[in-house]
Design an enzyme around this catalytic site. Structure first.
Site, PDB file in Angstrom:
ATOM      1  N   ASP A 143       0.830  -1.196   0.000  1.00 45.30           N
ATOM      2  CA  ASP A 143       0.000   0.000   0.000  1.00 45.30           C
ATOM      3  C   ASP A 143       0.873   1.258   0.000  1.00 45.30           C
ATOM      4  O   ASP A 143       1.636   1.487   0.924  1.00 45.30           O
ATOM      5  CB  ASP A 143      -0.890  -0.021   1.242  1.00 45.30           C
ATOM      6  CG  ASP A 143      -1.884   1.120   1.224  1.00 45.30           C
ATOM      7  OD1 ASP A 143      -2.729   1.151   2.106  1.00 45.30           O
ATOM      8  OD2 ASP A 143      -1.802   1.982   0.344  1.00 45.30           O
ATOM      9  N   ARG A 145       0.128   4.246   0.526  1.00 45.07           N
ATOM     10  CA  ARG A 145      -0.219   5.314   1.464  1.00 45.07           C
ATOM     11  C   ARG A 145       0.749   5.414   2.629  1.00 45.07           C
ATOM     12  O   ARG A 145       1.028   6.483   3.134  1.00 45.07           O
ATOM     13  CB  ARG A 145      -1.634   5.094   2.002  1.00 45.07           C
ATOM     14  CG  ARG A 145      -2.700   5.465   1.004  1.00 45.07           C
ATOM     15  CD  ARG A 145      -4.066   5.107   1.503  1.00 45.07           C
ATOM     16  NE  ARG A 145      -4.220   3.664   1.640  1.00 45.07           N
ATOM     17  CZ  ARG A 145      -5.374   3.074   1.892  1.00 45.07           C
ATOM     18  NH1 ARG A 145      -6.444   3.787   2.053  1.00 45.07           N
ATOM     19  NH2 ARG A 145      -5.457   1.772   1.993  1.00 45.07           N
TER      20      ARG A 145
END
Ligand SMILES: [Zn+2]
Length: 215
Positions: A143, A145
């Site tokens: 991910d 993020r």
């Protein structure tokens, strides 16, 4: 797999690096030495802030040995053998203490889907759906993020050059795209155990993680 797709849309309030601010800090003495713990969140009402542990002797302006670790409560706190998170965390803390570096502890258990969904996934795995556990952990690690959060925290700490403690090439290439300069990748050496051997194998074969399982 339907529920996995569904959970991808859930976002945790503290997932955004946009409004991340230093909320509080204090010295935390640990068995590995004294660390300055700093809590980062959008507001001080946030109960799950991201944490930075900066060794008390870290010299600002110097390349730091850094571990970006995503929370895995089962592994980190209870030493679950389903994964290698706890072992990686403790290996990293020991090295960071030795080299006066920085640990970033990101509160995004299972990519922010939380411990409830992770326990459900473990149960499904025990019923025979053995890719779910790996998917959750692997999803957490790819991910993008988390890297934005780490970059924001490093910027606040005034760190621009790091030696990154990781076996995950994705982490290196994601951080390489930011203003943080990675001057070296430092491997984490973990010996596989009976209960996590297949999980580690998936990481190595399908995610390109760089370690030798049989050493
Ligand atoms: Zn884990």
């Amino acid at each position: 797999m339907e529920w996995l797709t569904k959970t991808e849309t859930i976002t945790h309030p503290s997932m955004s690096e946009m409004d991340l601010e230093r909320q509080a800090e204090a010295i935390i003495p640990t068995p590995w030495g004294n660390f300055r713990m700093l809590a980062y969140a959008a507001s001080e009402a946030e109960w799950m802030p991201h944490l930075a542990l900066v060794h008390e002797d870290y010299k600002a302006g110097q390349p730091a040995l850094v571990r970006v670790h995503s929370e895995c409560i089962t592994g980190d706190l209870f030493s679950s053998k389903r994964c290698d998170c706890g072992e990686q965390l403790h290996y990293a803390i020991e090295m960071i203490a030795r080299e006066k570096g920085i640990l970033l502890y990101l509160r995004q258990e299972g990519r922010g889907i939380g411990i409830i969904n992770k326990l459900k996934a473990y149960q499904l795995q025990d019923q025979g759906l053995n890719t779910i556990d790996a998917n959750l952990h692997l999803g957490l690690e790819v991910d993008a993020r988390q890297y934005g959060i780490a970059v924001a925290m490093l910027a606040d700490l005034g760190v621009s050059q790091i030696r990154l403690l990781t076996n995950n090439p994705e982490k290196v290439s994601a951080l390489d795209l930011s203003e943080v300069e990675i001057i070296a990748r430092v491997p984490i050496i973990i010996s596989p155990q009976k209960d996590n051997a297949s999980y580690l194998k998936t990481k190595q074969q399908q995610m390109g993680h760089l370690f030798d399982l049989f050493e």
